[in-house]
Design a protein around this motif. Structure first.
Motif, PDB file in Angstrom:
ATOM      1  N   ALA A 105      -9.408   3.210  11.230  1.00 17.57           N
ATOM      2  CA  ALA A 105      -9.249   2.408  12.452  1.00 17.57           C
ATOM      3  C   ALA A 105      -9.536   3.278  13.672  1.00 17.57           C
ATOM      4  O   ALA A 105     -10.303   2.887  14.562  1.00 17.57           O
ATOM      5  N   ALA A 106      -8.967   4.488  13.689  1.00 16.43           N
ATOM      6  CA  ALA A 106      -9.154   5.406  14.815  1.00 16.43           C
ATOM      7  C   ALA A 106     -10.618   5.823  14.938  1.00 16.43           C
ATOM      8  O   ALA A 106     -11.171   5.862  16.041  1.00 16.43           O
ATOM      9  N   LEU A 158     -13.290   4.152  13.945  1.00 14.50           N
ATOM     10  CA  LEU A 158     -14.109   3.021  14.396  1.00 14.50           C
ATOM     11  C   LEU A 158     -13.943   2.751  15.883  1.00 14.50           C
ATOM     12  O   LEU A 158     -14.939   2.588  16.600  1.00 14.50           O
ATOM     13  N   THR A 159     -12.691   2.709  16.362  1.00  9.26           N
ATOM     14  CA  THR A 159     -12.490   2.394  17.789  1.00  9.26           C
ATOM     15  C   THR A 159     -12.912   3.570  18.678  1.00  9.26           C
ATOM     16  O   THR A 159     -13.108   3.398  19.874  1.00  9.26           O
ATOM     17  N   MET A 212       0.843  -1.204   0.000  1.00 11.39           N
ATOM     18  CA  MET A 212       0.000   0.000   0.000  1.00 11.39           C
ATOM     19  C   MET A 212       0.875   1.249   0.000  1.00 11.39           C
ATOM     20  O   MET A 212       1.975   1.248   0.535  1.00 11.39           O
ATOM     21  N   VAL A 265      -6.145   3.913   6.272  1.00 13.28           N
ATOM     22  CA  VAL A 265      -6.503   2.748   7.091  1.00 13.28           C
ATOM     23  C   VAL A 265      -6.404   3.113   8.572  1.00 13.28           C
ATOM     24  O   VAL A 265      -7.311   2.826   9.365  1.00 13.28           O
ATOM     25  N   GLY A 266      -5.318   3.806   8.936  1.00 16.58           N
ATOM     26  CA  GLY A 266      -5.128   4.240  10.323  1.00 16.58           C
ATOM     27  C   GLY A 266      -6.224   5.196  10.755  1.00 16.58           C
ATOM     28  O   GLY A 266      -6.741   5.113  11.872  1.00 16.58           O
ATOM     29  N   ILE A 323      -2.189   3.845   3.622  1.00 17.02           N
ATOM     30  CA  ILE A 323      -1.915   3.360   4.981  1.00 17.02           C
ATOM     31  C   ILE A 323      -2.487   4.345   6.002  1.00 17.02           C
ATOM     32  O   ILE A 323      -3.143   3.951   6.970  1.00 17.02           O
ATOM     33  N   ASP A 324      -2.238   5.649   5.752  1.00 20.17           N
ATOM     34  CA  ASP A 324      -2.778   6.678   6.644  1.00 20.17           C
ATOM     35  C   ASP A 324      -4.300   6.590   6.717  1.00 20.17           C
ATOM     36  O   ASP A 324      -4.890   6.773   7.778  1.00 20.17           O
TER      37      ASP A 324
END
Lengths: 90, 90
Positions: free
Chosen positions: A13-14, A16-17, A1, A9-10, A6-7
């Motif tokens: 991720a942030a 969602l959590t 990627m 995805v990060g 990648i950023d």
């Protein structure tokens, strides 16, 4: 990627959590009960999230700081509601 | 703070937000109930944690990958227990 992917995805991720705590907060607020929610879980989680804020601050990552401040507020509200509802039951 | 101290803060932050799910898992297992635990919270959280694993893999951060795999397993177990206990109640 690539780095931008990648950023992204990060970032997701942030998001969602972080937003994960909103439905728990709404559920707790509506049912006026958080009997099955563990105090220790939220205490540990809030401590961890506080450290993530310090870590984000030190590595100069504003997204890490902001995401964890929001999570801190949401998780703290759930813990406070749990305390209030359990006090009312007694 | 020096870099090593910063890493240490990040490490403790990761440990706390990971082990936080253990008391919830134990509580759910003992009480055989997770009625007040939000399905949507755990579904969103598990999705987010999966993305954190991808992110950790892509940025070559083994601690991020390992912490999130453990969280993924713990959060999934809580979700599975909740499902089983609610099915038994019907």
């Amino acid at each position: 990627m690539h780095l931008n992917e990648i950023d992204l995805v990060g970032f997701f991720a942030a998001v969602l959590t972080t937003i994960a705590f909103i439905p728990q907060l709404i559920k707790t607020w509506r049912s006026k009960s958080a009997k099955d929610v563990s105090y220790i879980m939220f205490a540990l989680f809030i401590s961890g999230v506080s450290l993530w804020c310090v870590y984000g601050w030190e590595i100069h990552s504003i997204p890490v700081v902001i995401a964890n401040i929001i999570t801190f507020i949401l998780a703290s509200l759930i813990l406070i509601l749990k305390y209030i509802y359990e006090k009312q039951e007694v």
